[in-house]
Design an enzyme around this catalytic site. Structure first.
Site, PDB file in Angstrom:
ATOM      1  N   LYS A   1       0.040  15.735 -10.836  1.00 57.62           N
ATOM      2  CA  LYS A   1       0.949  15.366 -11.920  1.00 57.62           C
ATOM      3  C   LYS A   1       1.917  16.498 -12.251  1.00 57.62           C
ATOM      4  O   LYS A   1       3.082  16.256 -12.606  1.00 57.62           O
ATOM      5  CB  LYS A   1       0.156  14.946 -13.160  1.00 57.62           C
ATOM      6  CG  LYS A   1      -0.604  13.636 -12.989  1.00 57.62           C
ATOM      7  CD  LYS A   1       0.336  12.479 -12.647  1.00 57.62           C
ATOM      8  CE  LYS A   1      -0.380  11.143 -12.618  1.00 57.62           C
ATOM      9  NZ  LYS A   1       0.531  10.021 -12.321  1.00 57.62           N
TER      10      LYS A   1
ATOM     11  N   TYR B   1      -6.006  15.797  -9.759  1.00 59.22           N
ATOM     12  CA  TYR B   1      -5.129  14.932 -10.559  1.00 59.22           C
ATOM     13  C   TYR B   1      -4.090  15.767 -11.300  1.00 59.22           C
ATOM     14  O   TYR B   1      -2.886  15.459 -11.268  1.00 59.22           O
ATOM     15  CB  TYR B   1      -5.970  14.132 -11.541  1.00 59.22           C
ATOM     16  CG  TYR B   1      -5.175  13.277 -12.493  1.00 59.22           C
ATOM     17  CD1 TYR B   1      -4.652  12.052 -12.093  1.00 59.22           C
ATOM     18  CD2 TYR B   1      -4.952  13.686 -13.809  1.00 59.22           C
ATOM     19  CE1 TYR B   1      -3.925  11.259 -12.960  1.00 59.22           C
ATOM     20  CE2 TYR B   1      -4.218  12.906 -14.688  1.00 59.22           C
ATOM     21  CZ  TYR B   1      -3.719  11.692 -14.256  1.00 59.22           C
ATOM     22  OH  TYR B   1      -2.992  10.907 -15.129  1.00 59.22           O
TER      23      TYR B   1
ATOM     24  N   ASN C   1       4.741   4.388 -11.445  1.00 65.38           N
ATOM     25  CA  ASN C   1       3.565   4.422 -12.299  1.00 65.38           C
ATOM     26  C   ASN C   1       2.255   4.448 -11.516  1.00 65.38           C
ATOM     27  O   ASN C   1       1.241   4.908 -12.033  1.00 65.38           O
ATOM     28  CB  ASN C   1       3.584   3.201 -13.227  1.00 65.38           C
ATOM     29  CG  ASN C   1       2.264   3.000 -13.947  1.00 65.38           C
ATOM     30  OD1 ASN C   1       1.902   3.779 -14.823  1.00 65.38           O
ATOM     31  ND2 ASN C   1       1.526   1.966 -13.552  1.00 65.38           N
TER      32      ASN C   1
ATOM     33  N   ASP D   1       0.864  -1.178   0.000  1.00 63.56           N
ATOM     34  CA  ASP D   1       0.000   0.000   0.000  1.00 63.56           C
ATOM     35  C   ASP D   1       0.900   1.227   0.000  1.00 63.56           C
ATOM     36  O   ASP D   1       1.534   1.545   1.014  1.00 63.56           O
ATOM     37  CB  ASP D   1      -0.894  -0.007   1.238  1.00 63.56           C
ATOM     38  CG  ASP D   1      -1.866   1.166   1.261  1.00 63.56           C
ATOM     39  OD1 ASP D   1      -1.746   2.073   0.408  1.00 63.56           O
ATOM     40  OD2 ASP D   1      -2.741   1.188   2.138  1.00 63.56           O
TER      41      ASP D   1
END
Length: 261
Positions: free
Chosen positions: A169, A165, A92, A64
């Site tokens: 990123k 998000y 990833n 996790d």
């Protein structure tokens, strides 16, 4: 000789489509690959079996990544499996929920940032310790290793309902640049790959208009494939990229080259 012969690589989030594509391409280029997953054990195990059936080395490791100690433990386990070495890490693992800013809670924001950004920080920090300790690249050559983060074109081209998000990123891209600066003296290179829309099973049925719009907008006329992202990661981990660090490699079929006016 294959590009990654002698390498030991860890790919996080290798139970998902992009992660499986990265792991497969690393194995095809000669790397021994540790496939990390949290819940997608069956998918990761299927890919590991495929790699082994083709004569490669692969193992599935569960962790996790919201837990800092678990990140360090994952890296340590991968290195132990690799004979005390880790030459490549691909960060990833990530999530991409949708939520408008007006109704977003701090807990929802943190859930995305912790998974997409904090895990990248923790896994990279742990991997660098292993890479520095080993001190040499495959075959005894100079250089300690490479780290590649999977970012997104949304780091610079946000979409509605993706603010958490996109922000995570964008931070991943800057983390790679900062890490490249600080870890470069140890021979460790850090880069990002920013994919566009990547094909996955059922996407065209679930979002037909979005897929059609993407295909019309992309100069190369198609969605990306997981292997396209894998190819970029292989390049950045290979000797071909030995003088490349702190860079973002966009893999989007040319979508971001189109004018926005």
């Amino acid at each position: 000789m294959r590009l990654l012969e002698g390498h030991v690589a860890l790919v996080t989030g290798a139970g998902g489509g992009i992660g499986r594509g990265i792991a497969l391409r690393f194995a095809e280029e000669g790397a021994a690959v540790a496939l990390h997953c949290r819940t997608a054990v069956e998918a990761a195990s299927d890919m590991a079996s495929r790699i082994r059936d083709s004569g490669g080395r692969a193992v599935v490791l569960r962790a996790d990544l919201d837990d800092e100690d678990a990140c360090a433990g994952l890296v340590r386990e991968a290195a132990e499996w690799g004979g005390g070495r880790l030459t490549a890490l691909v960060n990833n693992a990530g999530v991409q929920p949708t939520r408008g800013l007006a109704g977003m809670t701090v807990a929802e924001w943190r859930a995305v940032v912790d998974t997409n950004l904090s895990s990248v920080f923790a896994c990279t920090q742990a991997a660098v310790e292993v890479m520095r300790a080993s001190g040499t690249g495959p075959g005894g050559g100079s250089g300690s290793g490479s780290v590649t983060h999977i970012a997104s074109i949304e780091a610079s081209h946000p979409a509605a309902d993706h603010a958490h998000y996109a922000a995570s990123k964008a931070a991943v891209v800057m983390h790679a640049r900062a890490a490249a600066l600080e870890y470069g003296p140890y021979g460790i290179r850090v880069n990002t790959v920013s994919p566009g829309l990547i094909h996955r099973e059922g996407l065209a049925e679930a979002w037909p208009e979005g897929v059609r719009r993407w295909e019309r907008a992309a100069p190369l006329g198609r969605l990306g494939r997981p292997e396209d992202v894998g190819d970029a990661c292989v390049f950045l981990a290979s000797p071909l990229a030995s003088w490349i660090t702190g860079q973002d490699l966009v893999v989007d079929g040319g979508v971001t080259a189109r004018p926005t006016w």
